[in-house]
Design a protein around this motif. Structure first.
Motif, short mmCIF file in Angstrom:
data_model
loop_
_atom_site.label_atom_id
_atom_site.label_comp_id
_atom_site.label_asym_id
_atom_site.label_seq_id
_atom_site.Cartn_x
_atom_site.Cartn_y
_atom_site.Cartn_z
N MET A 97 15.82 6.60 -10.23
CA MET A 97 14.96 5.72 -9.45
C MET A 97 13.54 5.77 -10.01
O MET A 97 13.00 6.85 -10.24
CB MET A 97 14.95 6.17 -7.98
N THR A 98 12.95 4.60 -10.24
CA THR A 98 11.61 4.54 -10.81
C THR A 98 10.69 3.72 -9.92
O THR A 98 11.13 2.92 -9.08
CB THR A 98 11.64 3.89 -12.21
N ILE A 99 9.38 3.92 -10.13
CA ILE A 99 8.37 3.13 -9.42
C ILE A 99 8.58 1.65 -9.71
O ILE A 99 8.47 0.80 -8.82
CB ILE A 99 6.96 3.57 -9.84
N GLN A 140 1.50 5.06 -1.48
CA GLN A 140 1.00 6.40 -1.76
C GLN A 140 0.81 6.61 -3.26
O GLN A 140 -0.17 7.24 -3.69
CB GLN A 140 1.97 7.44 -1.19
N ALA A 141 1.72 6.08 -4.07
CA ALA A 141 1.61 6.23 -5.52
C ALA A 141 0.37 5.50 -6.05
O ALA A 141 -0.35 6.00 -6.92
CB ALA A 141 2.86 5.70 -6.20
N SER A 142 0.11 4.30 -5.51
CA SER A 142 -1.05 3.53 -5.96
C SER A 142 -2.35 4.22 -5.59
O SER A 142 -3.35 4.11 -6.30
CB SER A 142 -1.01 2.11 -5.38
N VAL A 171 -2.90 7.38 -5.66
CA VAL A 171 -3.18 8.40 -6.67
C VAL A 171 -3.95 7.79 -7.83
O VAL A 171 -4.97 8.33 -8.29
CB VAL A 171 -1.87 9.04 -7.18
N LYS A 172 -3.50 6.64 -8.30
CA LYS A 172 -4.20 5.95 -9.39
C LYS A 172 -5.59 5.50 -8.93
O LYS A 172 -6.56 5.58 -9.69
CB LYS A 172 -3.39 4.73 -9.84
N ASP A 173 -5.68 5.04 -7.70
CA ASP A 173 -6.96 4.57 -7.18
C ASP A 173 -7.98 5.70 -7.12
O ASP A 173 -9.17 5.50 -7.42
CB ASP A 173 -6.78 3.96 -5.78
N ILE A 174 -7.55 6.87 -6.72
CA ILE A 174 -8.44 8.03 -6.66
C ILE A 174 -9.02 8.32 -8.03
O ILE A 174 -10.22 8.56 -8.20
CB ILE A 174 -7.70 9.26 -6.10
N ILE A 175 -8.16 8.30 -9.05
CA ILE A 175 -8.59 8.58 -10.42
C ILE A 175 -9.54 7.50 -10.92
O ILE A 175 -10.60 7.80 -11.48
CB ILE A 175 -7.36 8.71 -11.35
N ASN A 176 -9.17 6.23 -10.71
CA ASN A 176 -10.02 5.13 -11.17
C ASN A 176 -11.39 5.17 -10.49
O ASN A 176 -12.42 4.92 -11.12
CB ASN A 176 -9.35 3.79 -10.90
N LEU A 230 -1.99 -6.97 4.77
CA LEU A 230 -2.94 -5.87 4.72
C LEU A 230 -2.36 -4.61 5.37
O LEU A 230 -2.50 -3.50 4.85
CB LEU A 230 -4.25 -6.26 5.42
N HIS A 231 -1.68 -4.80 6.48
CA HIS A 231 -1.10 -3.66 7.19
C HIS A 231 0.05 -3.02 6.40
O HIS A 231 0.22 -1.81 6.44
CB HIS A 231 -0.62 -4.09 8.58
N THR A 232 0.83 -3.84 5.71
CA THR A 232 1.97 -3.32 4.96
C THR A 232 1.59 -2.83 3.56
O THR A 232 2.39 -2.20 2.89
CB THR A 232 3.07 -4.39 4.81
N GLY A 233 0.37 -3.15 3.14
CA GLY A 233 -0.06 -2.74 1.80
C GLY A 233 0.35 -3.69 0.70
O GLY A 233 0.21 -3.37 -0.48
N ASP A 234 0.85 -4.87 1.06
CA ASP A 234 1.26 -5.85 0.04
C ASP A 234 0.05 -6.43 -0.69
O ASP A 234 0.18 -6.91 -1.81
CB ASP A 234 2.07 -6.98 0.68
N ILE A 235 -1.11 -6.43 -0.03
CA ILE A 235 -2.35 -6.83 -0.69
C ILE A 235 -3.40 -5.75 -0.44
O ILE A 235 -3.32 -5.00 0.54
CB ILE A 235 -2.87 -8.20 -0.21
N ASP A 236 -4.37 -5.67 -1.33
CA ASP A 236 -5.43 -4.66 -1.21
C ASP A 236 -6.62 -5.17 -0.40
O ASP A 236 -7.29 -4.40 0.27
CB ASP A 236 -5.91 -4.25 -2.60
N ALA A 237 -6.88 -6.45 -0.51
CA ALA A 237 -8.03 -7.04 0.18
C ALA A 237 -7.75 -8.51 0.41
O ALA A 237 -6.81 -9.08 -0.14
CB ALA A 237 -9.30 -6.85 -0.65
N ALA A 238 -8.60 -9.13 1.24
CA ALA A 238 -8.41 -10.54 1.54
C ALA A 238 -9.75 -11.21 1.77
O ALA A 238 -10.72 -10.57 2.19
CB ALA A 238 -7.53 -10.72 2.78
N ILE A 239 -9.79 -12.51 1.48
CA ILE A 239 -10.95 -13.33 1.79
C ILE A 239 -10.54 -14.31 2.87
O ILE A 239 -9.70 -15.18 2.64
CB ILE A 239 -11.48 -14.06 0.54
N LEU A 240 -11.13 -14.15 4.04
CA LEU A 240 -10.76 -14.91 5.23
C LEU A 240 -11.94 -15.75 5.71
O LEU A 240 -13.05 -15.63 5.21
CB LEU A 240 -10.35 -13.94 6.34
#
Length: 308
Positions: free
Chosen positions: A1-3, A74-76, A78-83, A136-146
């Protein structure tokens, strides 16, 4: 199983179509299908019912997809913290934008931002407000312009700028001979409006007190602001457009534009993320690029404007 396999099953769940999911993931359909099949073989279950159109997850598939969404979030992070720690603007960033904002705002800043930050992969999806809230709640997008403040305790919201509504009036309408649009001038018989569920429409209906407009509105429900504009230009009826759309018009088209009488209906354009969103530096750059790209007078609410 992979990301990667987990990303593929989430894409199929989102689009309910293997070809569109493959396009979104930027791989060929055979590659995506083979990777999902390999995962199903490893797990010993079928995740999708391929006999149905659109494709649907199986009962066990729904549970696996829900867990995959949590794992990927959760995996993303980890990358976000580093970036964020390294101050690098790279990686994938998913942005949801309303259809009544995207065509007029994105061309003003998006190409330039991509040129400045080539390592940043911003993926834009046009979505309605309720779909954006869920994504936004499910994490399918990071941000939105409303175009509204959601007042959701799980979200962080910041107003980017303010945008007026304008009338777009056919030369054959009596209103064309007037300098401003008054709410009393608006009748449903010759009015082109977006379908219910678009906040652009809902805000106008509230401001103009047009609760009964659905009883008189034209039979066509085309769902496209640009289509309505072409209808007006051809000599039929009235529609409404956002302020940034005016800047894209030719001189002859601008002759059809009419401001509202004071107070002028105005919508807040809002950048929204989850409160635990990590990439603060990226958001700061996005906000700066957007605010620099719009006319300065739109950055503050004017005395003649009324928020809707």
């Amino acid at each position: 199983m992979t990301i990667q396999q987990l990303e593929y099953i989430l894409a199929v769940d989102q689009f309910r179509h293997f070809a569109r999911a493959a396009e979104y993931c930027r791989v060929t359909q055979p590659t995506l299908s083979a990777m999902i099949q390999k995962l199903e073989e490893e797990l010993g279950v079928k995740l999708f019912d391929r006999t149905m159109q659109p494709v649907c997850p199986t009962r066990i598939g729904e549970k696996v997809i829900a867990q995959a969404r949590t794992i990927l979030t959760q995996a993303s992070q980890v990358k976000d913290i580093i970036n964020e720690e390294q101050g690098t603007l790279t990686g994938t960033f998913h942005l949801g934008v309303l259809p009544t904002i995207a065509p007029y705002l994105l061309p003003r800043f998006f190409p330039q931002m991509m040129e400045k930050y080539p390592g940043l992969d911003i993926r834009v999806t046009e979505m309605k407000t309720q779909d954006i809230r869920q994504a936004l709640h499910t994490g399918d997008i990071d941000a939105a312009i409303l175009a509204s403040v959601l007042e959701d305790t799980a979200l962080s919201e910041e107003i980017l700028f303010y945008e007026q509504f304008y009338g777009y009036v056919s030369r054959k309408e009596p209103l064309f001979g007037r300098e401003v649009v008054r709410t009393s001038d608006i009748t449903g018989e010759r009015l082109w409006l977006l379908d219910e569920g678009h906040c652009f429409r809902d805000q106008l209906v509230r401001f103009c007190q047009m609760e009964a407009v659905k009883l008189h509105q034209m039979a066509y429900r085309l769902g496209s602001m640009e289509t309505f504009m072409r209808m007006v230009e051809s000599g039929k009826g009235i529609t409404f457009i956002p302020e940034l759309a005016v800047y894209q018009l030719s001189e002859s088209q601008k002759e059809l534009v009419r401001p509202f009488a004071i107070p002028r209906p105005t919508r807040p354009i809002v950048l929204t993320t989850n409160k635990d969103f990590i990439r603060v530096s990226l958001l700061a750059v996005l906000k700066e690029e957007i605010r620099t790209a719009v006319p300065k007078e739109m950055l503050t609410l004017q005395a003649v404007q009324c928020l809707v």
